[in-house]
Design an enzyme around this catalytic site. Structure first.
Site, PDB file in Angstrom:
ATOM      1  N   LYS A  10       0.857  -1.202   0.000  1.00  0.00           N
ATOM      2  CA  LYS A  10       0.000   0.000   0.000  1.00  0.00           C
ATOM      3  C   LYS A  10       0.880   1.235   0.000  1.00  0.00           C
ATOM      4  CE  LYS A  10       0.962   1.496   4.320  1.00  0.00           C
ATOM      5  NZ  LYS A  10       1.647   2.773   4.607  1.00  0.00           N
ATOM      6  N   GLY A  98       7.730   1.200   4.752  1.00  0.00           N
ATOM      7  CA  GLY A  98       6.561   2.080   4.758  1.00  0.00           C
ATOM      8  C   GLY A  98       5.499   1.662   3.772  1.00  0.00           C
ATOM      9  N   GLY A 101       4.341  -4.213   3.996  1.00  0.00           N
ATOM     10  CA  GLY A 101       4.617  -5.559   3.516  1.00  0.00           C
ATOM     11  C   GLY A 101       4.276  -6.637   4.532  1.00  0.00           C
ATOM     12  N   ASP A 136      -2.056  -1.624  10.340  1.00  0.00           N
ATOM     13  CA  ASP A 136      -2.360  -1.633   8.899  1.00  0.00           C
ATOM     14  C   ASP A 136      -3.029  -2.922   8.429  1.00  0.00           C
ATOM     15  OD1 ASP A 136      -1.369   0.918   8.396  1.00  0.00           O
ATOM     16  OD2 ASP A 136       0.641   0.202   7.895  1.00  0.00           O
TER      17      ASP A 136
END
Length: 289
Positions: A10, A98, A101, A136
């Site tokens: 992302k 960042g 992953g 995330d």
């Protein structure tokens, strides 16, 4: 029995930190979207009650530190599953970059095991479990494009961004998210225009999206790692339409609307970074798998 599943990276189109919460986490407001750069996860059922992580990447832990391991352990414990699984991770997304992953690997493991073990859980249920692993992971369960609030676990679906290319460049350093947040002065933040970014997605306005990219963590990481600022300058010099650091860094991405310009930006950055990628935005939500 085996299941293969993709775990896409992302990028943050917008990342704002509102305040520090009583629980020690930061209240965030982020617009995120998935891109066509993905790890590949292969899940193989084991008869013995065990979780094994297999990876050829020396930076990927093969024990309980691995978020995919934690995802499998959480499902097994919560649903009292006595089967085991071997989780093979073909790592393509750079580590500590960042780009979420590890979180995406965990999300793919949740989705894949839901299928492999025929658990019948909804994406909402998987995302709720994912929030216990990392901030995330909930977003990565859904994929696509979303506004993430709370500490990142509250997800509101958004339209996919306008079609464009994403050039990513990661210097040969890793960045600790905890260190970046520790050095963030919440009271001195110039907040990005999250609502304007959302408006650009709803109106499919590429130029307005470029104008409203913003990340409050960028200045912190740039001051800690000057090489990130250097990459950002080079990407702008080579002609990217808009440039921003993703997450807590150190990966910098540039948006490019026209394919004719992609090769120039990509080739220019290859002289500064070993890890450079030119990919498309995906933007669409994951199917239930």
């Amino acid at each position: 029995m085996k299941t293969l599943i993709k775990a896409p990276a992302k990028i943050n189109l917008s990342l704002d930190v509102l305040h520090k919460r009583k629980d020690g986490f930061h209240e965030v407001e982020m617009v995120m979207t998935t891109i066509d750069l993905a790890d590949r996860i292969e899940l193989t059922q084991l008869e013995e009650d065990d979780i094994r992580i297999l990876s050829h990447n020396r930076f990927v832990p093969d024990d309980q530190r691995n978020l995919a391991y934690q995802a499998a352990r959480l499902l097994k414990d919560r649903l009292q599953i006595n089967k085991g699984v071997a989780i093979s991770i073909d790592k393509v997304i750079p580590v500590a970059a960042g780009l979420a992953g590890g979180s995406s690997d965990a999300a793919a493991t949740l989705r894949g095991l839901n299928q492999l073990w025929d658990l019948g859980l909804s994406l909402e249920e998987l995302a709720k479990l994912g929030s216990e692993i990392g901030s995330d992971v909930s977003f990565c369960v859904y994929g696509g494009t979303a506004l993430a609030t709370g500490r990142g676990e509250k997800i509101k679906h958004l339209p996919a961004p306008p079609n464009c290319w994403v050039i990513l460049a990661k210097p040969t350093i890793g960045v600790s998210t905890a260190d970046v947040y520790k050095n963030l002065n919440v009271n001195a933040i110039e907040h990005p225009h999250t609502h304007e970014m959302i408006h650009s997605l709803k109106t499919e306005d590429y130029d307005y999206m470029c104008q409203n990219l913003g990340n409050v963590l960028e200045s912190v990481t740039l001051s800690m790692h000057p090489e990130v600022a250097q990459i950002k300058e080079q990407m702008e010099r080579f002609g990217a339409d808009a440039v921003l650091m993703s997450g807590s860094g150190p990966t910098v991405f540039g948006l490019v609307q026209f394919e004719s310009k992609v090769q120039r930006v990509y080739n220019g950055l290859r002289g500064f970074c070993d890890q450079v990628f030119a990919v498309r935005m995906m933007g669409e939500r994951n199917p239930l798998a």
